[in-house]
Design a protein around this motif. Structure first.
Motif: not given
Length: 535
Positions: A171-181, A188-196, A221-225
């Protein structure tokens, strides 16, 4: 790395290598495709290399630095990192995009193999990625899309693995990759919504654990943005330099939307007719027969309790459900952006914006057909029907790719192509103008990127409309006439990007100033001040 046999990787790797080589060959023949957004990314990358941070040069000659806010920062940061090796940024972008094209082809094939268990389905999916005209073109442009594809595929794959394993590492690895996207493209915010959504409703853990995992995923995931937007708010009034308002799209936009999907999943008559007058009709009949046979085979397979997509999330086998949920969310975001953010979206921009859905569709369709063909529904009719569809689409894709490669318009549509500009006598003339020459343009950033010299904004000949975004366009029309009267000057109008000055407003400006045309080129026209008496 995605689990898979060595045989699967060995079968897909040649297609991956061929895709990367074709991208490099296209780069070598035409030069990198540099669009308007590419200019911003290249300039931001150069500013980073020179130690000025995430900024842009002032294109109007004010000798100031402008904070980068409208465009996400990851792509210029990657370019700058590659530029540390001493490579010129355009060359670094070429190598990066070729590598990403190769990697995306390989990743799509491995994902289909993982979700379907079928090696032929994986090879076919990779094949369609490798020969897709739109994928080839989009991996030529020095922009964020290729990197976004890679991060999206990786993030969704890691998310699916977490749904099955429930481990905190995934879950952390997925969140890091999504945050970079998210800091590569705002979509890429769609990826965050998809994950949740997927963690809350598809994970196997109990509700308290799902809530905790969803919270961890969302925060990371939201952190970098979030950090980038906070920084933007501190250095600028608008964190993304965008305004939200109702912008109804013309009918042409919806036609382009439908045509894009037809080009992807139906026979393209315009390309095949060039080769043979009835080739497109024959392939269309082939596709119809294949679809009809597939429908009959699926009905029969359902009676035999063949596996269905709806059964995958609750089964023991890997499921591509996360891709379906992402595709739905992305489509909703696409129409929201088209309605409230972007005005006058062109046909090429529709293809670019929808392109992640093409990759999702390849993964989903390839996985579904591969899984069905391995289950109780694996009949002769199923195999023959699938073969007809694959053959029809494959020939259509090859026709599109061949026609695009041979057509001069393929070079022309690459817009600010490096090779073309280097060979243009007009551009060489503009680059050699004396420093005292006053230049105006409707796109000073494009002019700066091409000529490495500033330009003033062309002023509007009439008051700015209330519904139009205002920007600092330099002097007004009277000051423009005075400046052009004192010093020789030129006006360069790029008609590929008619905003913020439309062609009708340009005609009015030509009458008021007045201007006479000097020359035209593939992207626009060059004017000079007539200086008539009495004007």
């Amino acid at each position: 790395m995605i689990p898979g046999s060595l045989r699967t990787t060995a079968a897909i790797l040649p297609l991956s290598v061929i895709g990367g080589i074709s991208a490099l060959l296209c780069h070598n023949q035409y030069g990198p495709a540099v669009g308007v957004d590419s200019v911003w990314y290249l300039l931001a990358g150069q500013q980073l290399l020179e130690g000025r941070g995430l900024t842009l040069p002032d294109f109007t000659g004010a000798n100031q630095w402008i904070p980068l806010t409208q465009w996400p920062p990851l792509y210029p940061m990657v370019l700058a990192a590659l530029g540390l090796s001493g490579m010129e940024l355009k060359a670094a972008g070429q190598l990066l995009n070729a590598g990403l094209f190769s990697g995306n082809i390989l990743l799509v094939g491995l994902l289909v193999r993982r979700y379907s268990g079928s090696l032929p389905a994986a090879v076919i999916a990779a094949f369609f990625m490798a020969i897709s005209r739109d994928m080839l073109v989009l991996h030529q442009v020095l922009a964020t899309e290729p990197l976004f594809y890679m991060l999206s595929l990786g993030g969704l794959c890691l998310l699916e693995r977490h749904l099955r394993s429930g481990s905190w590492q995934t879950v952390v690895a997925a969140a890091v990759v999504v945050g970079l996207a998210c800091i590569d493209r705002y979509f890429g915010v769609v990826l965050i919504a998809t994950g949740v959504v997927c963690i809350l409703f598809l994970a196997r853990a109990r509700l308290p654990r799902r809530l905790a995992d969803a919270a961890v995923f969302g925060v990371v995931a939201v952190g970098p943005l979030a950090l980038f937007l906070i920084r933007n708010r501190l250095v600028s009034v608008n964190p993304t330099n965008r305004q939200f308002r109702f912008l109804p799209q013309p009918p042409r936009f919806y036609r382009a939307f439908a045509d894009t999907w037809l080009d992807w999943f139906w026979v393209s008559p315009s390309e095949l007719t060039r080769v043979h007058s009835r080739a497109d009709q024959g392939l269309a009949i082939l596709m119809v027969c294949g679809l009809a046979g597939l429908a009959v085979a699926l009905v029969r397979a359902r009676r035999l309790n063949a596996p269905r997509l709806s059964q995958w999330p609750n089964g023991d086998s890997p499921s591509p459900a996360v891709f379906a949920i992402f595709a739905i969310g992305y489509l909703v975001m696409f129409f929201l952006i088209a309605t409230f953010v972007e005005a006058n979206i062109t046909d090429l921009e529709v293809v670019r914006l929808l392109s992640p859905l093409f990759i999702c569709a390849v993964v989903l369709v390839g996985s579904a057909l591969g899984r069905w063909c391995r289950g109780p529904g694996n009949t002769v009719l199923m195999r023959v029907s699938t073969g007809l569809i694959v053959a029809g689409l494959g020939v259509s894709y090859l026709g599109q790719a061949d026609a695009a490669w041979r057509s001069p318009s393929f070079r022309d549509q690459r817009t600010l192509t490096n090779a073309w500009w280097d060979q243009s006598a007009l551009i060489r003339y503009l680059r050699e103008l004396p420093p005292s020459t006053v230049c105006y343009s409707n796109r000073p950033e494009v002019f700066y990127g091409l000529m490495d010299r500033p330009a003033l904004y062309i002023p509007h000949p009439a008051p700015v409309r209330r519904d139009q975004v205002t920007r600092n366009r330099g002097s007004d029309v009277g000051a423009m006439i005075e400046a052009l009267s004192r010093n020789p000057g030129l006006v360069i109008y790029f008609y590929n990007w008619p905003q913020p000055l439309t062609e009708d407003e340009l005609v009015e400006l030509i009458r008021l100033v007045p201007l006479e045309i000097v020359d035209s080129f593939i992207l626009g026209e060059v004017y000079r001040f007539e200086g008539r008496e009495g004007q």
